[in-house]
Design an enzyme around this catalytic site. Structure first.
Site, PDB file in Angstrom:
ATOM      1  N   HIS A  98       6.432   7.831  10.369  1.00  0.00           N
ATOM      2  CA  HIS A  98       7.465   6.408  10.443  1.00  0.00           C
ATOM      3  C   HIS A  98       8.978   7.541  10.446  1.00  0.00           C
ATOM      4  O   HIS A  98      10.081   6.915  10.452  1.00  0.00           O
ATOM      5  CB  HIS A  98       7.491   5.933   9.270  1.00  0.00           C
ATOM      6  N   GLU A 115       6.994  -0.676  13.402  1.00  0.00           N
ATOM      7  CA  GLU A 115       5.308  -0.832  13.084  1.00  0.00           C
ATOM      8  C   GLU A 115       4.295  -0.312  14.417  1.00  0.00           C
ATOM      9  O   GLU A 115       3.044   0.718  14.712  1.00  0.00           O
ATOM     10  CB  GLU A 115       5.526  -2.136  12.318  1.00  0.00           C
ATOM     11  N   ASN A 121       9.382   5.377   2.512  1.00  0.00           N
ATOM     12  CA  ASN A 121      10.987   6.397   2.286  1.00  0.00           C
ATOM     13  C   ASN A 121      10.843   8.140   2.578  1.00  0.00           C
ATOM     14  O   ASN A 121      10.081   8.148   2.369  1.00  0.00           O
ATOM     15  CB  ASN A 121      10.879   6.287   0.424  1.00  0.00           C
ATOM     16  N   VAL A 130       0.405  -1.108  -0.018  1.00  0.00           N
ATOM     17  CA  VAL A 130      -0.468   0.257   0.035  1.00  0.00           C
ATOM     18  C   VAL A 130       0.982   1.359  -0.340  1.00  0.00           C
ATOM     19  O   VAL A 130       0.349   2.343  -0.985  1.00  0.00           O
ATOM     20  CB  VAL A 130      -1.129  -0.075   1.658  1.00  0.00           C
ATOM     21  N   ALA A 131       2.117   1.505   1.032  1.00  0.00           N
ATOM     22  CA  ALA A 131       2.818   2.710   1.430  1.00  0.00           C
ATOM     23  C   ALA A 131       4.003   2.251   1.827  1.00  0.00           C
ATOM     24  O   ALA A 131       3.947   1.214   2.604  1.00  0.00           O
ATOM     25  CB  ALA A 131       2.099   3.509   2.010  1.00  0.00           C
ATOM     26  N   MET A 132       5.093   2.712   1.513  1.00  0.00           N
ATOM     27  CA  MET A 132       6.127   2.988   1.664  1.00  0.00           C
ATOM     28  C   MET A 132       6.632   3.628   2.497  1.00  0.00           C
ATOM     29  O   MET A 132       7.121   5.065   1.741  1.00  0.00           O
ATOM     30  CB  MET A 132       7.209   2.109   0.924  1.00  0.00           C
ATOM     31  N   GLU A 162       2.490   6.766   7.401  1.00  0.00           N
ATOM     32  CA  GLU A 162       4.120   7.134   6.650  1.00  0.00           C
ATOM     33  C   GLU A 162       4.591   8.294   7.240  1.00  0.00           C
ATOM     34  O   GLU A 162       6.283   8.037   7.260  1.00  0.00           O
ATOM     35  CB  GLU A 162       3.586   7.002   4.690  1.00  0.00           C
TER      36      GLU A 162
END
Length: 575
Positions: free
Chosen positions: A215, A234, A188, A184-186, A212
């Site tokens: 994160h 997470e 970066n 779904v998403a990262m 995100e």
């Protein structure tokens, strides 16, 4: 092997301790798990080729030589040459473009682990959506992305900074990728990757982007030193995400989203069994096992429950916010283990250390980390009852025999509900499937037309209910959905369900008609699903599905996974 082989470099004997040295490795990348090449027809615009990388967890070793472990962090620079008309982006704090040469140069000034080095190139244009944020997308998608996110990202960043301190990465940009993006998403750094398919599901988009954003502090600034403790990224990011949503959207919305996720956790628990070792927070990573295989809802939701428990020990979540701010300040740009977090917690709250909270019977920190099964304690979600109670009442109306309350149930207008209310209701119907034929027939009469106009997160759940209940009048909607989907998260669950029951020939027909619009990796996965219990794959069956279509028996493992209502959508919430 899939994980490559080590490159050993012998250093000169004359090299003095701590003496700087340089190693140059000349290499060429072949096709590898980190690099996804897309032909134009696999993009939304169908105009230009596209490439992106996905490094999590141990894929970037196929992209460039690296110490492919989250324990090692470094800065990086890159020079990328691309054809005219192709925009190149990387997860870097600085970038320049030499148009005459067609060369992009990137530099990440802060140390990051190898898995956070990311590249994307394609027909991408941008628009500013805030003072330090812009969105990148294919031209046909950009207006939608702007309308969904303009002004929102800055609101979320500001809320996060008020909780956990300054955003240290400079820019927070977002690039929307074609539906072939495998998750779904990262997160970066500086450049969140997110699948374009999520744009139509507003509430999921909000949660995924905020996760995100979180994160940026938990995972990117402070990273788990080993993949065996992914919950340190997470679980903390999920906790921070929910603190941000509480600040921006209120406690009721946060509790609703949490209830939806915890439902999914218990569904996974039922499937895997309470003594499964992957349900530990400190899971043992056996040699040869891809760490990504350990990405499950325990990493997120059991980790979140432990962090939430720690916050409750403080009495006031704002006190815990202060601790997390100090934790980030102490460990930013480094990698940590669980003991670092817990020792810092007890040192920050000496009164809790004096009370020996780490050894409280039944809730010992060690037990949280190493016991299998569900969380030892779950959050109080009563503040979300105004949103969850209607779901529980409607589900009860539809599942209490005799079915004499259809009139009351049919009066509920799902179009007035939040997305998370509707998906929670449908997930619970999925858990109870197969349902009596009278129930599924009445459900279709009441809600099918309403659901047709809703987002894909809702529609796929209704279509899974259709498939699991062999409700043939609505099967044409399954075909129509799959003919228009190229995303892993919206195809795999339906193919798994179709192949468990009597509808495998129907699934084969759809697949052979649509396979050319699917990325080769997704095509291969679906072929594996279709071939379970069959060797070799049968010829295409183009006949219409009828009620006497013979059942195809799959291997027990696949059947259990489908009947347990677990799917990639449940597991890969986001990276």
């Amino acid at each position: 092997t899939d994980y490559g082989s080590s490159l050993t470099v012998s250093l000169p004997a004359a090299l003095q301790p701590h003496q700087p040295f340089q190693i140059i490795v000349r290499y060429t990348t072949a096709d590898g798990p980190a690099i996804w090449w897309l032909d134009p027809e696999l993009t939304y615009g169908n105009a230009k080729p596209f490439v992106f990388t996905q490094g999590h967890s141990v894929c970037n070793r196929s992209f460039f030589p690296c110490f492919d472990t989250p324990a090692v962090k470094c800065t990086y620079s890159a020079t990328v040459k691309a054809p005219a008309g192709i925009q190149v982006l990387m997860s870097a704090t600085q970038s320049t473009y030499l148009e005459e040469e067609g060369v992009y140069q990137f530099y990440m000034e802060y140390p990051v682990p190898a898995y956070l080095v990311a590249l994307v190139a394609g027909d991408l244009i941008h628009a500013d959506i805030g003072p330090r944020s812009r969105v990148w997308a294919e031209p046909c998608l950009l207006p939608t992305a702007i309308s969904k996110l303009s002004g929102m990202v800055e609101r979320w960043l500001t809320a996060a900074e008020s909780l956990y301190g300054p955003y240290i990465w400079g820019r927070y940009d977002i690039v929307f990728l074609p539906p072939s993006f495998p998750i779904v998403a990262m997160e970066n750094p500086c450049l969140t990757f997110i699948i374009s398919s999520i744009l139509e599901s507003d509430e999921f988009l909000i949660i995924d982007v905020i996760h995100e954003v979180a994160h940026s502090w938990f995972g990117n600034a402070v990273t788990n030193a080993t993949w065996e403790e992914m919950w340190l990224s997470e679980g903390l990011a999920t906790y921070a995400q929910r603190r941000i949503t509480t600040e921006t959207y209120g406690a009721a919305f946060t509790c609703l989203e949490t209830a939806f996720r915890l439902d999914a956790l218990h569904r996974q628990m039922k499937l895997l069994g309470e003594d499964n070792p992957v349900s530990k927070l400190q899971v043992k990573l056996e040699p040869g096992v891809n760490p990504s295989n350990l990405m499950n809802l325990f990493t997120y939701e059991k980790g979140y429950c432990f962090v939430y428990y720690l916050s409750q020990l403080c009495g006031d979540p704002r006190h815990f916010d202060s601790f997390l701010r100090a934790y980030i300040d102490k460990y930013k740009f480094t990698s940590v283990v669980a003991q670092d977090l817990l020792d810092s917690f007890l040192n920050f709250f000496p009164e809790l250390k004096e009370q020996s909270v780490e050894s409280k019977a039944g809730l010992e920190f060690e037990r949280w980390l190493n016991a299998t099964g569900p969380p030892l304690a779950e959050p109080d979600l009563s503040q979300g009852s105004s949103l969850t109670r209607p779901v529980e009442m409607l589900f009860k109306l539809w599942t209490t025999e005799p079915l004499d309350s259809v009139a009351a149930a049919s009066s509920v207008d799902l179009t007035k509900w939040r997305t998370f209310q509707t998906v929670l209701f449908l997930d619970r119907l999925l858990d109870g499937s197969p349902l009596p034929h009278e129930v599924i027939k009445k459900l279709s009469e009441c809600y099918s037309s309403q659901l047709d106009s809703m987002n894909a997160e809702i529609r796929i759940r209704w279509l899974q209910i259709v498939v699991r209940n062999d409700y043939y009048p609505d099967l044409y909607k399954v075909r129509r959905f799959l003919e228009n989907q190229m995303s892993r998260m919206y195809t795999i669950p339906l193919y798994e369900d179709l192949c468990t029951g009597t509808l495998k020939s129907f699934a084969l027909e759809i697949f052979y008609q649509t396979q050319n619009q699917l990325h080769p990796n997704l095509r291969k996965t679906i072929q594996q699903i279709l071939s379970q219990g069959m060797n070799p794959l049968p010829a295409i069956d183009t006949t219409a599905v009828t009620t006497d279509t013979p059942a195809m028996v799959l291997e027990d493992k696949v059947s259990e996974a489908t009947n347990g209502a677990i799917s990639l959508r449940d597991v890969n919430v986001s990276a």
